[in-house]
Design a protein around this motif. Structure first.
Motif, PDB file in Angstrom:
ATOM      1  N   THR A   1       0.851  -1.191   0.000  1.00  0.00           N
ATOM      2  CA  THR A   1       0.000   0.000   0.000  1.00  0.00           C
ATOM      3  C   THR A   1       0.883   1.237   0.000  1.00  0.00           C
ATOM      4  OG1 THR A   1      -1.706  -1.176   1.255  1.00  0.00           O
ATOM      5  CG2 THR A   1      -1.824   1.232   1.203  1.00  0.00           C
ATOM      6  N   LEU A   2       0.531   2.203  -0.858  1.00  0.00           N
ATOM      7  CA  LEU A   2       1.242   3.489  -0.887  1.00  0.00           C
ATOM      8  C   LEU A   2       0.285   4.557  -0.365  1.00  0.00           C
ATOM      9  CD1 LEU A   2       3.748   5.115  -1.719  1.00  0.00           C
ATOM     10  CD2 LEU A   2       2.694   5.420  -3.964  1.00  0.00           C
ATOM     11  N   ARG A   3       0.765   5.301   0.641  1.00  0.00           N
ATOM     12  CA  ARG A   3      -0.068   6.328   1.248  1.00  0.00           C
ATOM     13  C   ARG A   3       0.678   7.668   1.254  1.00  0.00           C
ATOM     14  NH1 ARG A   3      -2.173   4.075   6.945  1.00  0.00           N
ATOM     15  NH2 ARG A   3      -0.052   4.731   7.489  1.00  0.00           N
ATOM     16  N   LYS A   4      -0.103   8.751   1.287  1.00  0.00           N
ATOM     17  CA  LYS A   4       0.462  10.087   1.425  1.00  0.00           C
ATOM     18  C   LYS A   4      -0.072  10.700   2.715  1.00  0.00           C
ATOM     19  CE  LYS A   4       0.662  14.726  -0.464  1.00  0.00           C
ATOM     20  NZ  LYS A   4       0.030  15.716  -1.336  1.00  0.00           N
ATOM     21  N   LYS A   5       0.867  11.271   3.471  1.00  0.00           N
ATOM     22  CA  LYS A   5       0.487  11.896   4.740  1.00  0.00           C
ATOM     23  C   LYS A   5       0.712  13.394   4.621  1.00  0.00           C
ATOM     24  CE  LYS A   5       1.785   9.781   8.505  1.00  0.00           C
ATOM     25  NZ  LYS A   5       2.641   9.144   9.527  1.00  0.00           N
TER      26      LYS A   5
END
Length: 538
Positions: free
Chosen positions: A344-348
């Motif tokens: 999973t690739l997430r942006k914070k």
């Protein structure tokens, strides 16, 4: 009359006391002897003090032996006995006035000296033709010979030599061809040789030899067993056993297909042990067994899967983690070596977390904007664990959306203060320089916080100002024109101002205090007095 009786008694006495001339042959009149042995025939006499002896054969063949006389007996020694000694022998004893005596003995010969010898033509290989040879050494007479080849009590082959007319001892051979099987291993093949001559008394008349069959075969039915399983968790022991059927035992060579297409070879008997399995031990294992006798090989394969928590999770940005606005950026999220992981690739952005849709772990931004900057996190997870990596994307943006405020206005009276404030949107933060275009030279006034204050302006402050807003990505220039109006010089014109100033003193004092505070604060934050700067330059 008395004298006659006395003479008769004397004659009877002499007849009784004097032994008659006799002879005998030892052994008896018929003897069976094996060729190669020693035979001694003895011709013995009684009733003769000095007999003489003569030996001959009935057919006047050579004696084939040595004669020795010993007083009252004579011997004929044959050492060793040969086929030529198969004759009737006659011994004649002479005793002067008593005449002669003759006796004969029949010598019968045979040869059956040893057990049969079993030979195999070649090394037995299961399924391939082979020949068993049984040799019966030095047989005589061979026309009576019977030979049987047997396996586990069952007759394979039988031969009689009835038509053999050999007149000497010979080695007779019996052959039998068959195709051995793996079931023949350990079974006995037996050669039974018989010489059943009813008219001859000798032992043994039967000789037997057995040989255990040892058929070479294989390898065949090769398999690999894995303990505990070909699916196991990293760190657990693993044992691979190569099982095959082969005689003699096969040589085992282990190999493994590597990820780069190469093959790693290692030898460790039929068992390959891995005390602590690692994920890199996953792969296709090959067991190759070789029978050096049959020159045959066989292979077996097994796939080994070592399960492990995610590892080597990698998050990368191409071309760089620092890009300019409008450039293309590709973010890759991978978990090397470990299969069966969810990536999973997430942006914070602050407290806001956004899950991004990727294609094969890649997320592409065609034209990067400042809103795309932030922390990107790659998470790989499976049932055994979790691993994550993060990286910061920095998008450089030149100054834009520039706003310039001039207070109180761009048209002021001489003696007033003018404050120029600039705000912009950029990354990294912009620097600002205020430039006054002078006929002779350009005066540059920098500012840290984007605020410029012109104190106590005069007509000399009138003119065109250039506000240069810049960062490492680009710049923007704004033009400001300030006009300074001169002071009123007539007294009657000043009176209303004085009166107004007097009337508002009570209110103005607090305002002045506030202005002084603001002015000092501006100086602390990097504001400059254009008037003072100009006076220093002139």
């Amino acid at each position: 009359m008395g004298r006659i009786n006395q003479a008769v008694l004397i004659i009877l006495y002499v007849l009784i006391t004097v032994k008659a001339f006799e002879m005998e042959i030892i052994p008896a009149s018929r003897i069976v002897v094996q060729i190669g042995e020693m035979l001694v025939l003895t011709c013995n006499t009684t009733g003769c003090a000095s007999p003489s002896f003569s030996w001959r054969t009935q057919m006047d063949h050579p004696l084939g032996g040595t004669v020795n006389n010993y007083g009252t007996y004579s011997t004929l020694t044959m050492n060793p006995v040969s086929v030529e000694n198969s004759n009737d022998y006659l011994c004649t004893a002479f005793c002067n006035e008593k005449g002669k005596k003759e006796k004969s003995i029949k010598v019968e010969l045979y040869s059956f000296p040893s057990d049969p010898v079993i030979e195999i033509s070649t090394s037995l290989v299961a399924g391939e033709p082979a020949t068993v040879i049984c040799k019966i050494p030095d047989v005589f007479p061979s026309d009576h010979l019977e030979v049987l080849l047997m396996k586990e009590g069952h007759t394979l082959h039988e031969k009689h030599f009835l038509d053999d007319d050999s007149r000497n001892k010979e080695t007779k051979t019996v052959t039998y061809s068959f195709n051995p099987t793996t079931e023949d291993i350990g079974k006995e093949i037996t050669c039974v040789a018989k010489l059943p001559i009813a008219t001859m008394d000798f032992e043994p008349k039967e000789r037997v030899t057995s040989l255990k069959l040892n058929a070479n075969f294989g390898p065949q039915n090769t398999i690999i067993t894995v303990s505990p399983s070909n699916f196991t968790v990293e760190g657990n022991p693993l044992k691979l056993t190569c099982v095959t059927e082969s005689n003699p035992p096969a040589q085992v060579v282990w190999s493994k297909h590597l990820a780069d297409g190469n093959i790693e070879h290692f030898i460790e008997n039929n068992v390959l042990s891995i005390p602590h399995a690692r994920f890199t031990d996953s792969g296709l294992y090959i067991c190759e067994v070789i029978n050096l006798v049959t020159n045959k090989t066989e292979k077996a394969t097994v796939d080994i899967f070592i399960q492990a928590p995610p590892k080597n999770t990698t998050l990368s940005i191409f071309p760089s983690s620092v890009v300019k606005q409008g450039e293309s950026v590709t973010i890759s999220c991978t978990s090397a070596d470990v299969p069966a992981v969810q990536i999973t690739l997430r942006k914070k952005t602050g407290d806001v977390i956004t899950t991004l849709e990727t294609e094969d772990g890649k997320y592409t931004i065609d034209k990067a904007q400042l809103k795309d900057a932030g922390i990107y996190e790659c998470i790989s997870i499976n049932k055994l664990g979790k691993q994550s990596q993060h990286i910061v994307l920095d998008v450089k943006v030149p100054p834009q959306n520039i706003t310039v405020l001039v207070y109180p206005s761009e048209n002021v009276k001489e003696g007033e203060n003018v404050t120029i404030t600039c705000s912009t949107y950029s990354n990294p933060p912009s620097q600002m320089v205020l430039k006054k275009v002078h006929q002779e030279r350009e005066i540059i006034l920098p500012s840290v916080n984007g605020t410029f204050t012109l104190y106590n302006v005069t007509k000399n402050d009138t003119g065109k100002y250039l506000l240069d807003v810049f960062n490492e990505v680009g710049n923007n220039i704004k033009v400001i024109e300030i006009a300074v109006i001169g002071k009123l010089e007539k007294r009657h014109q000043m009176m209303p101002l004085i009166i107004a100033f007097s009337c508002t003193t009570a209110i103005a004092i607090p305002v002045v205090a506030i202005l002084i505070y603001v002015s000092r604060k501006a100086k602390i934050n990097g504001s400059y007095s254009l008037v003072k700067a100009l006076r220093l330059k002139v």
